[in-house]
Design a protein around this motif. Structure first.
Motif, PDB file in Angstrom:
ATOM      1  N   LEU A   1       0.824  -1.201   0.000  1.00  0.00           N
ATOM      2  CA  LEU A   1       0.000   0.000   0.000  1.00  0.00           C
ATOM      3  C   LEU A   1       0.865   1.260   0.000  1.00  0.00           C
ATOM      4  CD1 LEU A   1      -2.814  -0.882   2.572  1.00  0.00           C
ATOM      5  CD2 LEU A   1      -3.122  -0.411   0.150  1.00  0.00           C
ATOM      6  N   VAL A   2       0.417   2.270  -0.715  1.00  0.00           N
ATOM      7  CA  VAL A   2       1.111   3.559  -0.716  1.00  0.00           C
ATOM      8  C   VAL A   2       0.879   4.238   0.631  1.00  0.00           C
ATOM      9  CG1 VAL A   2       1.240   5.834  -1.817  1.00  0.00           C
ATOM     10  CG2 VAL A   2       0.791   3.804  -3.201  1.00  0.00           C
ATOM     11  N   PRO A   3       1.955   4.667   1.302  1.00  0.00           N
ATOM     12  CA  PRO A   3       1.787   5.356   2.595  1.00  0.00           C
ATOM     13  C   PRO A   3       0.899   6.602   2.469  1.00  0.00           C
ATOM     14  CG  PRO A   3       4.085   4.771   2.254  1.00  0.00           C
ATOM     15  CD  PRO A   3       3.380   4.482   0.959  1.00  0.00           C
ATOM     16  N   GLU A   4       0.091   6.825   3.504  1.00  0.00           N
ATOM     17  CA  GLU A   4      -0.796   7.990   3.606  1.00  0.00           C
ATOM     18  C   GLU A   4      -1.936   7.970   2.589  1.00  0.00           C
ATOM     19  OE1 GLU A   4       1.285  11.698   3.753  1.00  0.00           O
ATOM     20  OE2 GLU A   4       2.891  10.906   5.024  1.00  0.00           O
ATOM     21  N   SER A   5      -2.185   6.801   1.969  1.00  0.00           N
ATOM     22  CA  SER A   5      -3.369   6.676   1.105  1.00  0.00           C
ATOM     23  C   SER A   5      -4.531   6.135   1.938  1.00  0.00           C
ATOM     24  CB  SER A   5      -3.078   5.736  -0.065  1.00  0.00           C
ATOM     25  OG  SER A   5      -2.773   4.441   0.402  1.00  0.00           O
ATOM     26  N   ASN A   6      -5.731   6.137   1.351  1.00  0.00           N
ATOM     27  CA  ASN A   6      -6.932   5.624   2.035  1.00  0.00           C
ATOM     28  C   ASN A   6      -7.134   6.290   3.395  1.00  0.00           C
ATOM     29  OD1 ASN A   6      -7.411   3.696  -0.051  1.00  0.00           O
ATOM     30  ND2 ASN A   6      -5.804   2.414   0.832  1.00  0.00           N
ATOM     31  N   ARG A   7      -7.159   7.614   3.384  1.00  0.00           N
ATOM     32  CA  ARG A   7      -7.283   8.358   4.636  1.00  0.00           C
ATOM     33  C   ARG A   7      -8.625   8.100   5.302  1.00  0.00           C
ATOM     34  NH1 ARG A   7      -3.457  12.028   5.571  1.00  0.00           N
ATOM     35  NH2 ARG A   7      -4.767  13.138   7.035  1.00  0.00           N
ATOM     36  N   ARG A   8      -8.594   8.025   6.631  1.00  0.00           N
ATOM     37  CA  ARG A   8      -9.820   7.815   7.403  1.00  0.00           C
ATOM     38  C   ARG A   8     -10.247   9.072   8.154  1.00  0.00           C
ATOM     39  NH1 ARG A   8      -9.016   2.862  10.993  1.00  0.00           N
ATOM     40  NH2 ARG A   8     -10.804   3.827  11.994  1.00  0.00           N
ATOM     41  N   ILE A   9      -9.506  10.150   7.973  1.00  0.00           N
ATOM     42  CA  ILE A   9      -9.945  11.458   8.472  1.00  0.00           C
ATOM     43  C   ILE A   9     -10.180  12.354   7.261  1.00  0.00           C
ATOM     44  CG2 ILE A   9      -9.372  13.477   9.861  1.00  0.00           C
ATOM     45  CD1 ILE A   9      -7.607  11.766  11.594  1.00  0.00           C
ATOM     46  N   GLN A  10     -11.405  12.869   7.161  1.00  0.00           N
ATOM     47  CA  GLN A  10     -11.795  13.669   6.002  1.00  0.00           C
ATOM     48  C   GLN A  10     -12.170  15.085   6.445  1.00  0.00           C
ATOM     49  OE1 GLN A  10     -11.916  12.092   2.972  1.00  0.00           O
ATOM     50  NE2 GLN A  10     -11.731   9.984   3.674  1.00  0.00           N
ATOM     51  N   THR A  11     -11.971  16.046   5.565  1.00  0.00           N
ATOM     52  CA  THR A  11     -12.471  17.402   5.786  1.00  0.00           C
ATOM     53  C   THR A  11     -13.832  17.515   5.114  1.00  0.00           C
ATOM     54  OG1 THR A  11     -10.247  18.357   5.862  1.00  0.00           O
ATOM     55  CG2 THR A  11     -12.066  19.862   5.381  1.00  0.00           C
ATOM     56  N   VAL A  12     -14.865  17.846   5.898  1.00  0.00           N
ATOM     57  CA  VAL A  12     -16.221  17.941   5.333  1.00  0.00           C
ATOM     58  C   VAL A  12     -16.671  19.390   5.188  1.00  0.00           C
ATOM     59  CG1 VAL A  12     -16.891  15.660   6.131  1.00  0.00           C
ATOM     60  CG2 VAL A  12     -17.292  17.615   7.601  1.00  0.00           C
ATOM     61  N   ASP A  13     -16.036  20.307   5.886  1.00  0.00           N
ATOM     62  CA  ASP A  13     -16.188  21.740   5.688  1.00  0.00           C
ATOM     63  C   ASP A  13     -14.887  22.377   6.140  1.00  0.00           C
ATOM     64  OD1 ASP A  13     -17.197  24.213   5.095  1.00  0.00           O
ATOM     65  OD2 ASP A  13     -19.022  24.024   6.294  1.00  0.00           O
ATOM     66  N   LYS A  14     -14.696  23.642   5.858  1.00  0.00           N
ATOM     67  CA  LYS A  14     -13.420  24.275   6.194  1.00  0.00           C
ATOM     68  C   LYS A  14     -13.071  24.106   7.670  1.00  0.00           C
ATOM     69  CE  LYS A  14     -13.532  27.885   2.645  1.00  0.00           C
ATOM     70  NZ  LYS A  14     -13.594  29.349   2.400  1.00  0.00           N
ATOM     71  N   HIS A  15     -14.095  24.136   8.533  1.00  0.00           N
ATOM     72  CA  HIS A  15     -13.869  24.143   9.978  1.00  0.00           C
ATOM     73  C   HIS A  15     -14.280  22.836  10.656  1.00  0.00           C
ATOM     74  CE1 HIS A  15     -18.038  25.037   9.289  1.00  0.00           C
ATOM     75  NE2 HIS A  15     -18.330  24.960  10.572  1.00  0.00           N
ATOM     76  N   ILE A  16     -14.596  21.795   9.878  1.00  0.00           N
ATOM     77  CA  ILE A  16     -15.095  20.539  10.450  1.00  0.00           C
ATOM     78  C   ILE A  16     -14.359  19.350   9.844  1.00  0.00           C
ATOM     79  CG2 ILE A  16     -17.108  19.062  10.835  1.00  0.00           C
ATOM     80  CD1 ILE A  16     -18.883  21.500  10.541  1.00  0.00           C
TER      81      ILE A  16
END
Length: 249
Positions: A59-74
């Motif tokens: 697997l490529v490191p730092e792929s398949n992120r489990r923390i997402q940005t859903v708005d600028k402040h969230i």
């Protein structure tokens, strides 16, 4: 009266005689089989951290992120089925955009958690769909200050000062309860989050993992961003040293 194995677990729209919906309980099991995710609401912001299990060295490191940005402040951290988490993150982005278009202001974190909870709960009502196998931690800063919520597979959501979901949630909650969260800064919380994720990781059962951390606070001007690389390296180093000291003791 027992209901296991009598056909009441075939549909999420069917109650068992003792009032349980087994498909929702099975969705919670899917969350418990996932790597741990935690959120810390501190005096000046929010920190999210995830134990992202690495199932293959290819697997490529730092792929398949489990923390997402859903708005600028969230930000949104998930534990459970990865694809479900991505779908829920996309839905959260749509809801945040809809709130901005309607009210001409950024979405409060609680309003977004409420909308997301209603969406998740709708998938527990019909036999033609299955519940989401995901628990989500929503963190951000709005007019009320730092906010942290957890949306569960049943659609219920609660506000927390510190939250943990996933495989190591019990040990993580115990460690979070020891902290004076209201006195910590976001930078201090990053170090604590890294320590807790390393602590709950079970080397005997699980494979390698990547530590994934993001924050919202004064150092990001209220934006949800991954922590800088140098801070990540320092936090990871401190967490490993703390774990080694505990093993020696």
């Amino acid at each position: 009266m027992t209901s296991i194995g009598t056909g009441y677990d075939l549909s999420s729209s069917t109650y068992s005689p003792d009032g349980r919906i087994f498909q929702v309980e099975y969705a919670n099991k899917a969350v418990e089989n996932s790597g741990t995710a935690i959120g810390l609401r501190v005096k000046d912001g929010v920190v999210l951290a995830v134990e992202k299990l690495v199932h293959s060295k290819l697997l490529v490191p730092e792929s398949n992120r489990r923390i997402q940005t859903v708005d600028k402040h969230i930000g949104l951290a998930t534990a459970g089925l990865l694809a479900d988490g991505r779908h829920l993150a996309n839905r959260a982005r749509d809801e945040a955009e809809n709130y901005r278009d309607t009210y001409r202001s950024p979405s409060p974190v609680k309003a977004l958690a409420d909308r997301l909870g209603l969406y998740v709960q709708a998938y527990t009502l019909y036999s033609s769909v299955r519940p989401f196998g995901i628990s989500s931690i929503l963190g951000g800063i709005d007019k009320e200050g730092p906010q942290l919520f957890v949306v569960e597979p049943s659609g219920v959501f609660f506000g927390y000062h510190g939250a943990a979901v996933g495989k190591g949630r019990q040990l993580a909650k115990t460690e979070l309860e020891k902290l004076q969260l209201s006195d910590l800064t976001t930078r201090e919380a990053v170090y604590e989050a890294a320590r807790i994720i390393h602590l709950v990781h079970d080397d005997a059962k699980d494979k390698d993992f990547e530590l994934e951390v993001s924050w919202i606070g004064p150092e990001t001007n209220g934006l949800h961003l991954p922590i800088p690389k140098d801070l990540w390296q320092e936090a990871d180093k401190r967490a490993r040293e703390a774990l080694d000291e505990e093993m020696v003791d």
